[in-house]
Write a protein that holds these residues in place. Structure first.
Motif, short mmCIF file in Angstrom:
data_model
loop_
_atom_site.label_atom_id
_atom_site.label_comp_id
_atom_site.label_asym_id
_atom_site.label_seq_id
_atom_site.Cartn_x
_atom_site.Cartn_y
_atom_site.Cartn_z
N VAL A 139 27.04 37.22 35.40
CA VAL A 139 27.67 36.40 34.36
C VAL A 139 28.18 37.28 33.22
CG1 VAL A 139 27.25 34.62 32.62
CG2 VAL A 139 26.36 34.33 34.94
N VAL A 140 27.39 38.29 32.84
CA VAL A 140 27.82 39.22 31.79
C VAL A 140 29.14 39.88 32.19
CG1 VAL A 140 27.27 41.39 30.63
CG2 VAL A 140 25.52 39.63 30.87
N ARG A 141 29.25 40.32 33.45
CA ARG A 141 30.47 40.97 33.91
C ARG A 141 31.64 39.97 33.91
NH1 ARG A 141 28.64 45.58 36.69
NH2 ARG A 141 27.07 46.39 35.29
N ALA A 142 31.36 38.74 34.30
CA ALA A 142 32.41 37.73 34.32
C ALA A 142 32.95 37.46 32.92
CB ALA A 142 31.89 36.43 34.95
N LEU A 143 32.04 37.34 31.94
CA LEU A 143 32.47 37.11 30.56
C LEU A 143 33.25 38.31 30.02
CD1 LEU A 143 29.27 35.41 29.11
CD2 LEU A 143 31.44 34.32 29.72
N LYS A 144 32.85 39.50 30.42
CA LYS A 144 33.59 40.70 30.00
C LYS A 144 35.00 40.67 30.57
CE LYS A 144 33.49 45.76 30.18
NZ LYS A 144 32.81 46.97 30.73
N ALA A 145 35.13 40.23 31.82
CA ALA A 145 36.46 40.12 32.44
C ALA A 145 37.33 39.12 31.70
CB ALA A 145 36.32 39.71 33.91
N VAL A 146 36.72 38.02 31.24
CA VAL A 146 37.47 37.02 30.46
C VAL A 146 37.99 37.64 29.17
CG1 VAL A 146 37.24 34.90 29.10
CG2 VAL A 146 36.28 35.01 31.40
N ASP A 147 37.12 38.37 28.48
CA ASP A 147 37.50 38.96 27.19
C ASP A 147 38.57 40.04 27.35
OD1 ASP A 147 35.72 37.35 25.83
OD2 ASP A 147 34.08 38.81 25.94
N GLU A 148 38.59 40.72 28.48
CA GLU A 148 39.54 41.82 28.68
C GLU A 148 40.82 41.39 29.39
OE1 GLU A 148 37.36 44.78 30.80
OE2 GLU A 148 36.23 45.46 29.03
N SER A 149 40.89 40.14 29.84
CA SER A 149 42.05 39.68 30.60
C SER A 149 43.20 39.27 29.69
CB SER A 149 41.66 38.50 31.49
OG SER A 149 41.32 37.38 30.70
N ASP A 150 44.39 39.23 30.27
CA ASP A 150 45.58 38.76 29.56
C ASP A 150 45.83 37.28 29.83
OD1 ASP A 150 46.37 41.38 28.50
OD2 ASP A 150 46.77 41.88 30.59
N ILE A 151 45.45 36.82 31.01
CA ILE A 151 45.61 35.42 31.42
C ILE A 151 44.34 35.02 32.17
CG2 ILE A 151 46.97 33.75 32.74
CD1 ILE A 151 48.74 34.89 30.71
N VAL A 152 43.90 33.76 32.00
CA VAL A 152 42.76 33.26 32.75
C VAL A 152 43.18 32.07 33.60
CG1 VAL A 152 40.48 32.17 32.60
CG2 VAL A 152 41.07 34.02 31.03
N LEU A 153 42.90 32.16 34.91
CA LEU A 153 43.05 31.02 35.80
C LEU A 153 41.69 30.32 35.85
CD1 LEU A 153 45.09 32.57 38.77
CD2 LEU A 153 45.93 31.50 36.68
N PHE A 154 41.61 29.16 35.23
CA PHE A 154 40.35 28.42 35.14
C PHE A 154 40.30 27.42 36.29
CE2 PHE A 154 37.95 24.87 32.90
CZ PHE A 154 36.72 25.39 33.25
N VAL A 155 39.44 27.70 37.27
CA VAL A 155 39.41 26.93 38.51
C VAL A 155 38.36 25.83 38.42
CG1 VAL A 155 39.20 27.04 41.02
CG2 VAL A 155 40.11 29.01 39.75
N ILE A 156 38.78 24.62 38.80
CA ILE A 156 37.90 23.44 38.81
C ILE A 156 37.87 22.87 40.21
CG2 ILE A 156 37.60 21.09 37.91
CD1 ILE A 156 39.03 21.98 35.38
N ASP A 157 36.71 22.41 40.65
CA ASP A 157 36.58 21.73 41.94
C ASP A 157 36.99 20.27 41.75
OD1 ASP A 157 35.81 20.48 44.28
OD2 ASP A 157 33.93 21.58 44.46
N SER A 158 38.14 19.90 42.29
CA SER A 158 38.67 18.55 42.08
C SER A 158 37.76 17.48 42.67
CB SER A 158 40.07 18.43 42.71
OG SER A 158 40.96 19.35 42.11
N THR A 159 36.98 17.83 43.70
CA THR A 159 36.11 16.83 44.33
C THR A 159 34.90 16.50 43.45
OG1 THR A 159 34.80 18.51 45.51
CG2 THR A 159 36.78 17.68 46.60
#
Length: 448
Positions: free
Chosen positions: A267-287
């Motif tokens: 999770v720490v690595r994922a949050l770091k990726a969010v902070d360092e990214s230029d665009i975020v694709l926020f994926v939701i499970d439609s079901t």
């Protein structure tokens, strides 16, 4: 300026210290390390610099001759990593000696026809060296004895890696002029200028499936078990002449649901990726609809200041009525990121995925847009005439920054929050800022 020498892959059975060796070579905790087998699953690339040279090191999951479907996918990724490498480091546990799996895996490594350096890890003292030399029986050459956790012997190992890669490069130059090809494959000098796109969401919403669909290959391991991805996986992809660095992140759950140190670091690595990214694709499970954790994640992404594209995955599993209800739910539950475009896709079958590049580029343009002061003030005045603020008036405004667009408004009195939201919507429509956050800062003139 360092000279790039190519790609080195670190392989071996589970829990021999591959990720610890990666961290030692990189000089920082780049890979997640736990005293449990199977922590690393995807193949993770990192940059290493040594003696004026640089190369990429690829950390892989533990190879298993037999195992579950997930284990077999991990082993498949190991094979792909070896096929695409310039040098293989086969790591064994020097305290255990050669196992049957080491012998079987050594046969596979030999068939790849790449230079190999056999490594006995966990050799912490001279007393352990005699037993560690037994790995020479693998038939892969003279072993290097190291202790990755203490750094013992790793300097000599790095020297040997650089020597082998330099010889490879000389041989390649003699066959053909490989400079242009090498630059294309590694692209060491332009990576920082490439758009970083992070794929983020809860566990098992289809992030890795989307990542592989965009990458055009099974770059990340996909499995029905939540939490399959543990570290941030990245790869370069090209769409319509634009190059992106795609980042597949681990699924993020509530803190109370995180039950292992491995998941915490994921999770720490994922949050770091969010902070360092230029665009975020926020994926939701439609079901499953928009959950409370989806709302928390969207809030965290919004706070990072990155543009967001909301991706409703598994759209093919919904009926017509369910699709209408899902769109309404996203509008209501994620209203605080209402500036974000929404796209419905099926990552598994590729439906709707080809529309993503256009949305990403549009969000990037909005994120980086600079509005001339005169044109900005015309739009502000027009908005004030159309719907005046019940309290206070804007005298003028200037855009002080981009990434995201940040506008300072000079007013004679404090402006109501609701009216500022109206103004933000007006500016979005006027300057086509869909997909990007917009920051409005108010300064009071005259002390009123």
């Amino acid at each position: 300026m360092t000279i790039n020498l190519g790609k080195v892959v670190i392989v071996g059975r589970p829990n021999v210290g591959k990720s610890t060796l990666v961290n030692r070579m990189c000089g920082s905790r780049q890979a997640i390390v736990e005293h449990l087998p199977g922590v690393t699953r995807d193949r993770i690339e990192r940059d290493v610099q040594w003696s004026g040279y640089s190369f990429k090191v690829v950390d892989t999951g533990g190879w298993l001759q037999l195992g579950s479907a997930l284990d077999q996918k991990v082993s498949g990724q190991v094979q792909v990593a070896m096929d695409n490498s310039d040098l293989i480091l086969m790591v064994t546990d020097g305290t255990v000696g050669i196992t049957d799996e080491d012998l079987q895996f050594a046969k596979i490594v030999k068939r790849v026809k790449k230079p190999v350096i056999p490594i006995a890890n966990k050799v912490d003292s001279l007393n352990q060296e005699a037993d560690a030399w037994l790995i020479s029986k693998l038939g892969l050459g003279q072993p290097v004895l190291v202790s990755a956790i203490h750094g013992r012997g790793t300097g000599d190992l790095l020297d040997q890696i650089v020597d082998v890669l330099k010889k490879n490069q000389v041989q390649a130059d003699e066959v053909s002029d490989g400079d242009s090809q090498e630059k294309t494959e590694d692209e060491p000098e332009v990576t920082d200028q490439i758009l970083k796109v992070a794929i983020v969401g809860r566990p098992n919403v289809g992030k890795s499936t989307l990542f592989n669909r965009l990458a055009g290959q099974e770059r990340a391991i996909v499995h029905d078990m939540p939490g399959t991805t543990r570290d941030t996986v990245d790869t370069l992809v090209e769409f319509g002449g634009n190059t992106w660095k795609l980042l597949d992140t681990a699924g993020m759950r509530r803190k109370s649901k995180i039950d292992t140190g491995t998941e915490h670091y994921s999770v720490v690595r994922a949050l770091k990726a969010v902070d360092e990214s230029d665009i975020v694709l926020f994926v939701i499970d439609s079901t499953q609809g928009v959950t409370h954790q989806d709302q928390r994640l969207a809030e965290r992404i919004d706070n990072s200041g990155s543009p967001i594209v909301i991706v409703c995955n598994k759209w093919d599993l919904l009926s017509v009525d369910e699709k209408l209800a899902m769109r309404k739910e996203v509008e209501d539950e994620l209203a605080f990121v209402g500036y974000s475009p929404l796209i419905s896709i099926s990552a598994l079958y590729g439906r709707g995925v080809l529309k993503l590049p256009q949305l990403i580029e549009k969000a990037k343009d909005a994120y980086q847009r600079r509005i001339p002061t005169a044109i900005l003030n015309e739009a502000i005045n027009k908005a004030q005439i159309k719907h005046p603020s019940p309290q206070g008036k804007i005298l003028y405004g200037v855009q002080g920054a981009t990434d995201p667009p940040t506008i300072t408004l000079f007013a004679n009195r404090r402006l109501p929050t609701s009216w500022l939201r109206y103004l933000e919507h007006q500016l979005r429509d006027e300057f086509d800022l869909e997909g990007s956050p917009v920051k409005l800062r108010v300064r009071i003139r005259g002390g009123n």
